[in-house]
Design a protein around this motif. Sequence first.
Motif, short mmCIF file in Angstrom:
data_model
loop_
_atom_site.label_atom_id
_atom_site.label_comp_id
_atom_site.label_asym_id
_atom_site.label_seq_id
_atom_site.Cartn_x
_atom_site.Cartn_y
_atom_site.Cartn_z
N ALA A 1 -4.64 91.00 50.39
CA ALA A 1 -4.59 92.52 50.78
C ALA A 1 -4.26 92.89 49.36
O ALA A 1 -5.01 93.95 49.01
N CYS A 2 -3.64 92.51 48.33
CA CYS A 2 -3.23 92.85 46.94
C CYS A 2 -4.77 92.83 46.17
O CYS A 2 -4.99 93.90 45.60
N PHE A 3 -5.41 91.53 46.79
CA PHE A 3 -6.99 91.54 46.04
C PHE A 3 -7.90 92.62 46.36
O PHE A 3 -8.50 93.50 45.55
N VAL A 4 -7.77 93.26 47.65
CA VAL A 4 -8.82 94.11 48.09
C VAL A 4 -8.46 95.57 47.86
O VAL A 4 -9.22 96.28 47.38
N PHE A 5 -7.00 95.66 47.67
CA PHE A 5 -6.48 97.12 47.04
C PHE A 5 -6.86 97.31 45.74
O PHE A 5 -7.23 98.45 45.19
N ARG A 6 -6.76 96.13 44.92
CA ARG A 6 -6.88 96.21 43.42
C ARG A 6 -8.15 96.42 43.28
O ARG A 6 -8.77 97.23 42.32
N GLN A 7 -9.36 95.78 43.88
CA GLN A 7 -10.68 96.10 43.80
C GLN A 7 -11.11 97.43 44.34
O GLN A 7 -11.77 98.04 43.38
N TYR A 8 -10.45 98.06 45.22
CA TYR A 8 -10.80 99.39 45.64
C TYR A 8 -10.29 100.30 44.78
O TYR A 8 -10.96 101.27 44.18
N PHE A 9 -9.20 100.05 44.12
CA PHE A 9 -8.54 101.27 43.16
C PHE A 9 -9.38 101.17 41.79
O PHE A 9 -9.22 102.09 41.13
N LEU A 10 -9.90 100.00 41.40
CA LEU A 10 -10.81 99.93 40.24
C LEU A 10 -12.00 100.93 40.34
O LEU A 10 -12.45 101.60 39.33
N GLY A 11 -12.57 100.93 41.72
CA GLY A 11 -13.53 101.99 41.76
C GLY A 11 -12.93 103.56 42.27
O GLY A 11 -13.96 104.24 42.59
N PHE A 12 -11.80 103.80 42.33
CA PHE A 12 -11.26 105.18 42.69
C PHE A 12 -11.58 105.94 41.55
O PHE A 12 -11.38 105.71 40.50
N PRO A 13 -12.06 107.21 41.94
CA PRO A 13 -12.50 108.29 40.94
C PRO A 13 -11.18 108.43 39.78
O PRO A 13 -10.19 109.11 40.48
N ARG A 14 -11.56 108.35 38.74
CA ARG A 14 -10.30 108.66 37.74
C ARG A 14 -10.24 110.21 37.51
O ARG A 14 -9.15 110.65 37.31
N GLU A 15 -11.19 110.83 37.96
CA GLU A 15 -11.01 112.28 37.90
C GLU A 15 -10.01 112.92 38.56
O GLU A 15 -9.13 113.96 38.12
N LEU A 16 -9.62 112.34 39.72
CA LEU A 16 -8.63 112.95 40.52
C LEU A 16 -7.25 112.46 40.07
O LEU A 16 -6.38 113.36 39.84
N GLU A 17 -7.18 111.44 39.33
CA GLU A 17 -5.86 111.12 38.86
C GLU A 17 -5.79 111.82 37.44
O GLU A 17 -4.52 112.24 37.20
N ASP A 18 -6.74 111.97 36.70
CA ASP A 18 -6.36 112.88 35.62
C ASP A 18 -6.04 114.39 35.90
O ASP A 18 -5.07 114.73 35.12
N ALA A 19 -6.63 114.77 36.95
CA ALA A 19 -6.11 116.13 37.19
C ALA A 19 -4.77 116.21 37.59
O ALA A 19 -3.96 117.09 37.43
N ALA A 20 -4.48 115.04 38.53
CA ALA A 20 -2.89 115.04 39.01
C ALA A 20 -1.86 114.92 37.67
O ALA A 20 -0.82 115.54 37.65
N GLN A 21 -2.42 114.32 36.58
CA GLN A 21 -1.72 113.86 35.47
C GLN A 21 -1.55 115.14 34.66
O GLN A 21 -0.45 115.47 34.06
N VAL A 22 -2.62 115.91 34.71
CA VAL A 22 -2.57 117.20 34.05
C VAL A 22 -1.51 118.24 34.66
O VAL A 22 -0.84 118.93 33.90
N ASP A 23 -1.33 118.07 36.08
CA ASP A 23 -0.51 118.70 36.55
C ASP A 23 1.09 118.24 36.41
O ASP A 23 2.02 118.76 37.18
N GLY A 24 1.18 117.14 35.78
CA GLY A 24 2.24 116.66 35.41
C GLY A 24 2.70 115.59 36.33
O GLY A 24 4.03 115.34 36.22
N LEU A 25 1.91 115.09 37.14
CA LEU A 25 2.54 113.97 37.83
C LEU A 25 2.55 112.51 37.29
O LEU A 25 1.36 112.47 36.54
N GLY A 26 3.19 111.43 37.49
CA GLY A 26 3.21 110.48 36.95
C GLY A 26 2.41 109.60 38.12
O GLY A 26 2.03 109.84 38.97
N TYR A 27 2.63 107.96 37.45
CA TYR A 27 1.95 107.29 38.26
C TYR A 27 2.53 107.11 39.74
O TYR A 27 1.77 107.10 40.64
#
Length: 278
Positions: free
Chosen positions: A155-181
């Motif tokens: 399960a860890c392997f599957v999630f890691r592979q999935y999150f590698l392809g997760f759109p970084r733009e969404l995370e960058d927008a969250a970090q701009v709004d002040g959200l941490g990991y």
Amino acid sequence: MNDALVRAGRALRLVLLIALAALFLIPFYLLVRNGLASEEEITAPGWTFFPGELRWSNLRELFADPNVPMAHALLNSTLIAVATTVGTLLLASLAGYGLARIPYRHANAVFYAILGTLMVPAAVTFVPTFVLVSSLGWVSTLRGLIIPTLFSAFACFVFRQYFLGFPRELEDAAQVDGLGYWRTYWRVVVPNSRPVFAAVGTIVFIGAWNAFLWPLVIGQDRDAWTVQVALSTFTTAQVVNIHELFIAAAVSIVPLLLVFLVLQRYIVAGVERSGIDD
């Protein structure tokens, strides 16, 4: 000519799919047919498509059997499967997200070490795990049945592979709004990763529900029996209760069918987007 070949090919595929579906359904038919038949009809030399009389009383007899607490076993299996699924999804997704997104010099080494645990046969860790659980006093408890099975390297392997392809733009927008990991994971990643959560959750739930050896060893008291352990008691050296075994097996697969029917549309999408082939 080409149209005729295309139609013939489609017809052949349809016939093949129908034949495979029929083969797939044969075990379910046997469970229902034998579960609603008498002992004499099950063991009779002649075969009938359905018994002469559908014995729905077999179902009542199953839950009234004083030797096998089937209702309590179903409850135990439900609690164990749900808790294992929730715990595995939480731990494996956090580990996968951390390995995929949080900068860490030894992230790849940790990831390969986790993958290495998949190469270790379960028999190697079975006895040490039992000794540890026994020393903690968790034999015949839900803690002993759930906690040792919570983390899944697959399960860890599957999630890691999935999150590698997760759109970084969404995370960058969250970090701009002040959200941490942590808050990015909960507020952005998890809501947009439902397919992979559903796919992994289905696999984990089915595995936890069908587990037999660990519950057999740890669930030594009747109050800690799971469905699979209860099913094994219908066929012993002293007793062979065939009709109850079949009806109990039919009842035990109903939760799995419900879970699969509800989440089936997420399973393929989750596996496709997990990047397993990358």
